[in-house]
Scaffold this motif. Structure first.
Motif, PDB file in Angstrom:
ATOM      1  N   GLN A   7       0.817  -1.206   0.000  1.00  0.00           N
ATOM      2  CA  GLN A   7       0.000   0.000   0.000  1.00  0.00           C
ATOM      3  C   GLN A   7       0.856   1.263   0.000  1.00  0.00           C
ATOM      4  O   GLN A   7       0.426   2.309  -0.484  1.00  0.00           O
ATOM      5  CB  GLN A   7      -0.940   0.018   1.209  1.00  0.00           C
ATOM      6  N   ARG A  20       3.667   4.944  -4.505  1.00  0.00           N
ATOM      7  CA  ARG A  20       2.302   4.482  -4.245  1.00  0.00           C
ATOM      8  C   ARG A  20       1.921   4.765  -2.800  1.00  0.00           C
ATOM      9  O   ARG A  20       2.689   4.492  -1.882  1.00  0.00           O
ATOM     10  CB  ARG A  20       2.194   2.985  -4.498  1.00  0.00           C
ATOM     11  N   ASP A  23      -4.435   3.751  -3.004  1.00  0.00           N
ATOM     12  CA  ASP A  23      -4.856   3.561  -4.393  1.00  0.00           C
ATOM     13  C   ASP A  23      -4.186   4.528  -5.356  1.00  0.00           C
ATOM     14  O   ASP A  23      -4.400   4.442  -6.561  1.00  0.00           O
ATOM     15  CB  ASP A  23      -6.379   3.720  -4.512  1.00  0.00           C
ATOM     16  N   ASP A  24      -3.419   5.480  -4.839  1.00  0.00           N
ATOM     17  CA  ASP A  24      -2.755   6.474  -5.683  1.00  0.00           C
ATOM     18  C   ASP A  24      -1.354   6.002  -6.044  1.00  0.00           C
ATOM     19  O   ASP A  24      -0.484   5.887  -5.181  1.00  0.00           O
ATOM     20  CB  ASP A  24      -2.677   7.825  -4.970  1.00  0.00           C
TER      21      ASP A  24
END
Length: 94
Positions: A7, A20, A23-24
């Motif tokens: 994540q 990252r 979700d970006d």
């Protein structure tokens, strides 16, 4: 390590990389600068994946080493900037 497995991840291999945060994910085409450090132009490679306790850099004329506290903080600031509130609002209204 794959960018998709974690994540939170910052990776630069000297030519390309990715950042990252959740979700970006952003593809990097130039070496990232770690805010609060004098890393601009000195770090050849970065591998930061705190979920698996990886925090290493390699300078141009050196071997891999553990990131300093300032470099880790800079990586965190850089990754936090990927999750700006205006992006969340834009995604919610799309």
């Amino acid at each position: 390590m794959s960018i998709a497995l974690y994540q939170i991840r910052l990776y630069w291999d000297g030519r390309r990389g990715a950042a990252r945060n959740g979700d970006d994910t952003h593809i990097l085409v130039e070496a990232p600068h770690l805010p609060g450090t004098d890393s601009a132009g000195t770090l050849e490679e970065i591998d930061y994946a705190p979920e698996v306790d990886v925090a290493q850099v390699r300078e141009r004329e050196g071997d891999w080493r553990e990131m300093t506290a300032d470099e880790v903080a800079g990586a965190e600031v850089l990754l936090a900037s990927l999750r700006r509130p205006e992006r969340v609002r834009e995604a919610a209204t799309a």
